[in-house]
Design an enzyme around this catalytic site. Structure first.
Site, PDB file in Angstrom:
ATOM      1  N   GLY A  82       0.836  -1.209   0.000  1.00 29.56           N
ATOM      2  CA  GLY A  82       0.000   0.000   0.000  1.00 29.56           C
ATOM      3  C   GLY A  82       0.860   1.243   0.000  1.00 29.56           C
ATOM      4  N   GLY A  83       0.550   2.136   0.933  1.00 28.13           N
ATOM      5  CA  GLY A  83       1.247   3.420   0.997  1.00 28.13           C
ATOM      6  C   GLY A  83       2.746   3.289   1.180  1.00 28.13           C
ATOM      7  N   GLY A  94      22.910   2.889 -33.763  1.00 28.31           N
ATOM      8  CA  GLY A  94      22.480   3.922 -32.810  1.00 28.31           C
ATOM      9  C   GLY A  94      23.080   3.698 -31.435  1.00 28.31           C
ATOM     10  CB  ALA A  95      23.984   0.601 -29.622  1.00 23.28           C
TER      11      ALA A  95
HETATM   12  C1  HXC Z   1      -3.125  -1.221  11.990  1.00 21.90           C
HETATM   13  C2  HXC Z   1      -1.968  -3.175  11.707  1.00 21.90           C
HETATM   14  C3  HXC Z   1      -1.865  -2.933  10.315  1.00 21.90           C
HETATM   15  C4  HXC Z   1      -2.469  -1.751   9.798  1.00 21.90           C
HETATM   16  C5  HXC Z   1      -0.888  -4.775  10.746  1.00 21.90           C
HETATM   17  N1  HXC Z   1      -1.357  -4.327  11.918  1.00 21.90           N
HETATM   18  N2  HXC Z   1      -1.208  -3.957   9.751  1.00 21.90           N
HETATM   19  N3  HXC Z   1      -2.575  -2.306  12.508  1.00 21.90           N
HETATM   20  N4  HXC Z   1      -3.076  -0.925  10.665  1.00 21.90           N
HETATM   21  N5  HXC Z   1      -2.396  -1.461   8.522  1.00 21.90           N
HETATM   22  C6  HXC Z   1      -1.174  -4.938  13.221  1.00 21.90           C
HETATM   23  C7  HXC Z   1      -2.030  -6.195  13.424  1.00 21.90           C
HETATM   24  O1  HXC Z   1      -3.292  -5.848  13.884  1.00 21.90           O
HETATM   25  C8  HXC Z   1      -1.212  -6.945  14.456  1.00 21.90           C
HETATM   26  O2  HXC Z   1      -1.441  -6.373  15.709  1.00 21.90           O
HETATM   27  C9  HXC Z   1       0.210  -6.611  14.107  1.00 21.90           C
HETATM   28  O3  HXC Z   1       0.144  -5.403  13.336  1.00 21.90           O
HETATM   29  C10 HXC Z   1       0.880  -7.674  13.288  1.00 21.90           C
HETATM   30  O4  HXC Z   1       0.034  -7.991  12.185  1.00 21.90           O
HETATM   31  P1  HXC Z   1      -0.334  -9.489  11.805  1.00 21.90           P
HETATM   32  O5  HXC Z   1      -1.422  -9.427  10.816  1.00 21.90           O
HETATM   33  O6  HXC Z   1      -0.561 -10.295  13.037  1.00 21.90           O
HETATM   34  O7  HXC Z   1       1.030  -9.962  11.159  1.00 21.90           O
HETATM   35  P2  HXC Z   1       1.264 -10.864   9.885  1.00 21.90           P
HETATM   36  O8  HXC Z   1       0.416 -12.087   9.946  1.00 21.90           O
HETATM   37  O9  HXC Z   1       2.728 -11.033   9.785  1.00 21.90           O
HETATM   38  O10 HXC Z   1       0.765 -10.005   8.648  1.00 21.90           O
HETATM   39  C11 HXC Z   1       1.423  -8.799   8.324  1.00 21.90           C
HETATM   40  C12 HXC Z   1       0.610  -8.069   7.251  1.00 21.90           C
HETATM   41  C13 HXC Z   1      -0.865  -7.952   7.674  1.00 21.90           C
HETATM   42  C14 HXC Z   1       0.703  -8.851   5.934  1.00 21.90           C
HETATM   43  C15 HXC Z   1       1.266  -6.701   7.030  1.00 21.90           C
HETATM   44  O11 HXC Z   1      -0.882  -7.421   9.000  1.00 21.90           O
HETATM   45  C16 HXC Z   1      -1.668  -7.086   6.778  1.00 21.90           C
HETATM   46  O12 HXC Z   1      -2.075  -7.512   5.689  1.00 21.90           O
HETATM   47  N6  HXC Z   1      -1.934  -5.873   7.259  1.00 21.90           N
HETATM   48  C17 HXC Z   1      -2.770  -4.942   6.532  1.00 21.90           C
HETATM   49  C18 HXC Z   1      -2.086  -4.448   5.297  1.00 21.90           C
HETATM   50  C19 HXC Z   1      -2.899  -3.393   4.596  1.00 21.90           C
HETATM   51  O13 HXC Z   1      -3.851  -3.710   3.868  1.00 21.90           O
HETATM   52  N7  HXC Z   1      -2.602  -2.126   4.930  1.00 21.90           N
HETATM   53  C20 HXC Z   1      -3.301  -0.998   4.407  1.00 21.90           C
HETATM   54  C21 HXC Z   1      -2.718  -0.749   3.027  1.00 21.90           C
HETATM   55  S1  HXC Z   1      -3.544   0.564   2.246  1.00 21.90           S
HETATM   56  P3  HXC Z   1      -1.279  -7.203  17.069  1.00 21.90           P
HETATM   57  O14 HXC Z   1      -1.763  -6.264  18.131  1.00 21.90           O
HETATM   58  O15 HXC Z   1      -2.112  -8.434  16.919  1.00 21.90           O
HETATM   59  O16 HXC Z   1       0.166  -7.517  17.207  1.00 21.90           O
HETATM   60  C22 HXC Z   1      -2.504   1.777   2.393  1.00 21.90           C
HETATM   61  C23 HXC Z   1      -3.042   3.033   1.760  1.00 21.90           C
HETATM   62  C24 HXC Z   1      -2.067   4.130   1.801  1.00 21.90           C
HETATM   63  O17 HXC Z   1      -1.438   1.698   2.891  1.00 21.90           O
HETATM   64  C25 HXC Z   1      -2.052   4.762   0.458  1.00 21.90           C
HETATM   65  C26 HXC Z   1      -1.256   6.032   0.479  1.00 21.90           C
HETATM   66  C27 HXC Z   1      -1.008   6.468  -0.906  1.00 21.90           C
END
Ligand code: HXC
Length: 510
Positions: free
Chosen positions: A169-170, A404-405
């Site tokens: 994502g971001g 050209g290269a």
């Molecule tokens: C809040 C988050 C988080 C998020 C992870 N956590 N991602 N908290 N916001 N985006 C937290 C979980 O709740 C968890 O908390 C801890 O981090 C670890 O995550 P897990 O899922 O247990 O770990 P894992 O199984 O290793 O998976 C990692 C991961 C997954 C693949 C990154 O967490 C995931 O898919 N997260 C969401 C990714 C996502 O979609 N993000 C938004 C993208 S959109 P605890 O308390 O249990 O430890 C974006 C838009 C911005 O970024 C655009 C700007 C241009």
């Protein structure tokens, strides 16, 4: 008084624990180091000065008011790498998955601003889950602030991104706007949307590794500049890279003590180019024999392998090397090789790093795949980058420089300052077979005549002398003297100045 001091240490200790022992153990179990362990390896011992370790998020949605963790998922500060100042931020996956909140973004932008003001490199270590979901648009705004600063700093200070865990994502767009991206094999991945979204939208089923692992980005997409086996190896290599880089766009290249004589000759180079012009040889051997102490840091070693790019030193000063690689696709210029080299040339030019170009190129790669892939525009990127470069350009043609290269590869005509050729150089519009078949089409049925015409063509054009007679080649040199000739040329060009007409900015063929 003692009480207050102890309290401070207690608060610091608590902050340093990040998301707690359980999450740190989980991080280690996955073969990953924590943010602070990574910083300790990247920077000189005890040089890290941390900022904002007590910053907490300000969100009270979704029960977040009850879970505040000091540091808020990113460790920021500055230190030194072999004595030279460097700024760093490292995502702390143990705290909310390293996700970006409003305050987390403020910590990052503070360090970005400081690095720019101090004119020192900034290194970002990524291991995070993207935007903090509970913070909504505040997180998106935070990303925007980070992106804007990446662009403002681009071409002023080196920006390096190291992907050491999830990066989605971001989180991917900030690295994409920095100068270099490196990854860790097996534990890091980068994508705009993850496997679940991909499945929903396109029905494709892929793993994270298949979608955006180090293998994908170092060989297929070209998004990453290199990958290393584990965190430790990766961070040690980043220290090596930083040693090659200038601190900013004004200071010029760093100068390290060199114990390698700039006049050193290498007789083995006299036989590097095989007698058979269709036989490959390894251009990296030439680079390794020319640079100080054989120390070469290759950029994108696994992508567009028909082109070699990377940093070395001559007489202790950094040089960017761009070289066709006859070992892969005969060193032909294709879309990947062109954009790889173009980006490298622009980095070197932005940071006053002289460029040495080694040429052995049979031309541009023909075919529909290349033309549909935009070969014209990608080739133009390299032509544009070289033509625009105002840093010292030293070029050596070792063998083929066709079509050209020839022009594109830092020829005299587009700005080469000193253009050398080995006696084995062949500078022509094309190779003998193709040329004779076109200009003597009427003789094609007569094998003897064609053989005679081919010999004539080879004698006249497949040498460096037709170009040297016109001054397009400044000097035909002995291969064994290559290092000395390049070192002298670079020393002569040390204070090179060129004037360009004023403009807002150019319009690079993107
Ligand atoms: C809040 C988050 C988080 C998020 C992870 N956590 N991602 N908290 N916001 N985006 C937290 C979980 O709740 C968890 O908390 C801890 O981090 C670890 O995550 P897990 O899922 O247990 O770990 P894992 O199984 O290793 O998976 C990692 C991961 C997954 C693949 C990154 O967490 C995931 O898919 N997260 C969401 C990714 C996502 O979609 N993000 C938004 C993208 S959109 P605890 O308390 O249990 O430890 C974006 C838009 C911005 O970024 C655009 C700007 C241009």
């Amino acid at each position: 008084m003692k009480d207050i001091l102890e309290k401070l240490e207690h608060r610091r200790g608590h902050a340093r624990l990040g998301g707690g022992k359980k999450r740190i153990d989980a991080q280690h179990k996955r073969g990953k180091l924590t943010a602070r362990e990574r910083i300790a390896l990247l920077l000189d011992r005890n040089s890290f000065e941390e900022f904002d370790m007590f910053v907490e998020h300000r969100c009270d949605e979704f029960g977040m008011a009850q879970t505040k963790i000091p540091g808020d998922g990113v460790v920021t500060g500055w230190g030194t790498v072999n004595g030279r100042t460097a700024f760093v931020f490292a995502k702390d996956f143990t705290v909310f998955g390293g996700s970006l909140s409003e305050t987390h973004a403020l910590k990052m932008t503070k360090i970005q601003d400081m690095a720019l003001r101090a004119r020192a490199p900034i290194i970002g270590l990524f291991d995070a889950g993207g935007a903090r979901i509970q913070e909504g648009v505040a997180a998106l705004g935070g990303y925007g602030e980070v992106f804007k600063r990446n662009v403002i700093a681009s071409g002023v200070i080196p920006q390096i991104s190291v992907i050491m865990g999830p990066c989605a994502g971001g989180d991917v767009y900030s690295p994409a706007m920095t100068d270099f991206i490196f990854m860790v094999e097996g534990t890091s991945y980068m994508f705009v949307t993850g496997p679940d979204v991909v499945k929903t939208v396109t029905n494709e089923v892929v793993t994270s590794e298949e979608l955006g692992g180090a293998g994908v980005h170092t060989t297929k997409s070209g998004v990453a500049d290199g990958a290393y086996e584990n965190d430790v190896e990766c961070l040690l290599q980043m220290r090596r890279l930083i040693d090659f880089l200038p601190a900013n766009n004004a200071d010029g290249v760093p100068e390290w003590p060199s114990f390698d004589d700039a006049d050193r000759e290498d007789r083995s180079l006299d036989t590097l180019v095989p007698e058979n012009p269709n036989k490959p040889y390894d251009m990296k051997e030439l680079i390794l024999k020319v640079v100080d102490e054989g120390d070469f840091f290759e950029i994108q070693p696994s992508f567009g392998k028909n082109m070699v790019t990377g940093f070395g030193r001559i007489a202790g000063r950094t040089v960017g090397f761009v070289a066709n690689q006859p070992m892969v696709l005969a060193g032909v210029l294709d879309t990947d090789a062109s954009r790889k080299a173009a980006r490298f040339v622009r980095f070197c030019d932005a940071f006053k790093i002289p460029i040495v170009t080694f040429v052995d190129v049979p031309g541009f790669l023909p075919g529909t795949a290349q033309e549909y892939g935009g070969l014209i525009k990608h080739g133009a990127k390299l032509l544009f980058a070289y033509s625009q470069a105002s840093v010292p350009l030293v070029t050596l043609i070792t063998r083929k420089a066709f079509g050209g290269a020839y022009d594109v590869m830092a020829s005299k005509h587009i700005g080469g300052d000193v253009n050398y050729a080995w006696p084995t150089a062949q500078i022509a519009v094309m190779g003998a077979k193709g040329a004779v078949e076109i200009i003597f089409r009427q003789d094609i049925g007569d094998a003897e005549k064609i053989a005679q015409r081919t010999r004539e063509y080879e004698e006249r054009f497949l040498s460096p002398f037709a170009a040297a007679e016109r001054g397009y080649i400044d000097e035909v040199i002995q291969p064994h003297s290559t290092r000395r000739r390049i070192a002298r040329a670079l020393a002569m060009l040390k204070h090179k100045q060129v004037e360009m007409p004023g403009r807002k900015h150019d319009n690079l063929p993107l």
